[in-house]
Write an enzyme that holds these catalytic residues in place. Structure first.
Site, mmCIF file in Angstrom:
data_model
loop_
_atom_site.group_PDB
_atom_site.id
_atom_site.type_symbol
_atom_site.label_atom_id
_atom_site.label_comp_id
_atom_site.label_asym_id
_atom_site.label_seq_id
_atom_site.Cartn_x
_atom_site.Cartn_y
_atom_site.Cartn_z
ATOM 1 N N ASP A 172 -41.388 9.382 44.912
ATOM 2 C CA ASP A 172 -40.035 8.977 45.301
ATOM 3 C C ASP A 172 -39.471 7.911 44.371
ATOM 4 O OD1 ASP A 172 -39.616 10.569 47.690
ATOM 5 O OD2 ASP A 172 -41.218 9.371 48.580
ATOM 6 N N ASP B 134 -46.022 8.189 40.566
ATOM 7 C CA ASP B 134 -45.460 8.064 41.899
ATOM 8 C C ASP B 134 -44.413 9.184 42.059
ATOM 9 O OD1 ASP B 134 -44.463 6.705 44.310
ATOM 10 O OD2 ASP B 134 -42.751 6.189 43.053
ATOM 11 N N ALA C 176 -46.692 7.588 48.557
ATOM 12 C CA ALA C 176 -46.725 7.079 49.932
ATOM 13 C C ALA C 176 -45.677 7.803 50.774
ATOM 14 C CB ALA C 176 -46.455 5.580 49.929
HETATM 15 P P1 TMP Z 1 -43.446 6.861 46.964
HETATM 16 O O1 TMP Z 1 -44.826 6.242 46.998
HETATM 17 O O2 TMP Z 1 -43.490 8.342 46.619
HETATM 18 O O3 TMP Z 1 -42.473 6.136 46.137
HETATM 19 O O4 TMP Z 1 -42.883 6.799 48.493
HETATM 20 C C1 TMP Z 1 -42.584 5.570 49.094
HETATM 21 C C2 TMP Z 1 -41.117 5.407 49.362
HETATM 22 O O5 TMP Z 1 -40.795 5.951 50.650
HETATM 23 C C3 TMP Z 1 -40.721 3.947 49.429
HETATM 24 O O6 TMP Z 1 -39.888 3.606 48.361
HETATM 25 C C4 TMP Z 1 -39.954 3.815 50.748
HETATM 26 C C5 TMP Z 1 -39.719 5.216 51.192
HETATM 27 N N1 TMP Z 1 -39.664 5.377 52.673
HETATM 28 C C6 TMP Z 1 -38.503 5.908 53.235
HETATM 29 O O7 TMP Z 1 -37.540 6.202 52.522
HETATM 30 N N2 TMP Z 1 -38.444 6.087 54.588
HETATM 31 C C7 TMP Z 1 -39.500 5.766 55.416
HETATM 32 O O8 TMP Z 1 -39.403 5.953 56.646
HETATM 33 C C8 TMP Z 1 -40.690 5.220 54.825
HETATM 34 C C9 TMP Z 1 -41.862 4.851 55.687
HETATM 35 C C10 TMP Z 1 -40.728 5.054 53.432
HETATM 36 MG MG MG Z 2 -41.535 5.289 44.619
#
Ligand code: TMP
Ligand code: MG
Length: 349
Positions: free
Chosen positions: A101, A99, A215
């Site tokens: 974030d 992943d 995501a």
């Molecule tokens: P990841 O799959 O790379 O972890 O990304 C998902 C992360 O994105 C999740 O922890 C929530 C974050 N997110 C935001 O910070 N702001 C937003 O507007 C959205 C839709 C998700």
């Molecule tokens: Mg994440």
């Protein structure tokens, strides 16, 4: 039979775990019932008689980082067996799926939250102040739901879809220019976890494919990886990518939306990638959300999967569910020390 005299014959993972448990003062959790079966990884199985407070004076020789106080494992023996199998099978059977974030990037620094790929855009000059406010409101509403351990994934799923759909609809109205993304990332506080260079370089050096499965926003995260100088040829990204018109202005997002709980579906849409990696049935999976656990569902003829979970927030409440689903849980650990130590172990032949 005294535990300490036999301790040195325990496997490296068990040694490390026992050391960690001892250090964090949790000895009583170690089978008060006083009987534990420890597979020595040699010809026989030794039954260790553990007294009420076992004295296990051992240090981990092979994977010292697994003795860190941030490390928790439900079943250290299984971790050890998995790692031994992976090491034996060799690096040419391994693929890494991570992943982005809050897994490859830091969660916080000096008590201040670090941005996600969405946040990088949100705080940039590219977004109007009205849109910033709306995105912030969405974050304040939905992030507590994302990390709420009292709700099931089924309960959270429609709300997460709502969050992503609403946020992406706002982003699409902002006439974002592709060439502004570089500056937005440069001006942000985005940070890959300490030790990232070693992690990316080691995988590249040994030609182990790294799939970043996010995501978040693909264009933004790729820029973070590029600016960190580690966008090596072995890196592939599956994420939400923006579509730009011929003048370089964003018009929409490409393909299917990837949100926090549909990574399995996202993986199954990318059969081509996994087909290419058919000869690599062993997977090291890194995530920070329970939604990340399905990232390896597209892997063909999978053999061993070792799941490492970063538990960044609401640690006490969420630990039981993380221990149930991740093989190794890292508590508020802002570094890549443990994944790097595991890679070192796998590299060593
Ligand atoms: P990841 O799959 O790379 O972890 O990304 C998902 C992360 O994105 C999740 O922890 C929530 C974050 N997110 C935001 O910070 N702001 C937003 O507007 C959205 C839709 C998700
Ligand atoms: Mg994440």
């Amino acid at each position: 039979m005294h535990t300490h005299t036999h301790a040195s014959t325990m496997g490296p993972i068990q040694e490390a775990h026992a050391a960690a448990v001892r250090r964090s003062g949790e000895e009583r959790c170690l089978h008060k019932s006083s009987l534990a079966v420890v597979d020595l990884g040699v010809s026989s199985t030794l039954i260790l008689q553990l007294k009420q407070r076992p004295v296990i004076r051992i240090t981990c020789k092979m994977i010292p980082a697994l003795g860190n106080t941030s490390v928790r494992m439900r079943d250290p023996q299984r971790v050890e067996e998995t790692l031994r199998c992976m090491q034996k099978a060799g690096l040419n059977t391994l693929q890494v799926i991570s992943d982005f974030d809050m897994t490859l990037t830091r969660f916080a620094r000096n008590g201040k939250r670090c941005p996600t790929s969405h946040n990088i855009l949100e705080i940039s000059k590219m977004i109007s102040s009205e849109c910033k406010e709306k995105l912030k409101d969405l974050l304040d509403k939905y992030y507590p739901i994302e990390i709420d351990s009292s709700k099931t994934i089924e309960e959270k799923l429609p709300l997460m879809v709502e969050w992503w759909t609403r946020a992406h609809a706002l982003i699409m109205q902002q006439k974002i220019r592709k060439d502004q993304l570089t500056l937005a990332v440069q001006e942000s506080d985005a940070m890959l976890r300490e030790g990232y260079q070693e992690f990316f370089d080691c995988l590249n050096q040994h030609s182990v494919p790294l799939l970043i499965f996010s995501a978040g926003l693909g264009d933004v995260l790729e820029e973070v990886v590029r600016q960190a100088g580690v966008f090596h040829p072995n890196v592939k990204v599956i994420s939400n990518f923006m579509d730009f018109d011929e003048t370089g202005v964003m018009t929409s997002f490409k393909g299917e939306l990837i949100h926090i709980y549909n990574k399995r579906e996202g993986a199954l849409l990318n059969t081509g990638h996994f087909e290419e990696l058919r000869s690599r049935p062993n997977v090291l999976l890194l995530g920070d959300s329970l939604g990340d656990l399905t990232m390896a569902d597209g892997v063909q003829e999978v053999e061993k999967v070792l799941k490492i979970g970063f538990l960044n927030d609401k640690v006490d409440e969420r630990l039981p569910s993380y221990l149930n689903s991740y093989d190794i849980v890292l508590l508020k650990d802002e570094t890549m020390e443990v994944p790097n130590a595991i890679l070192d172990f796998l590299v060593a032949d």
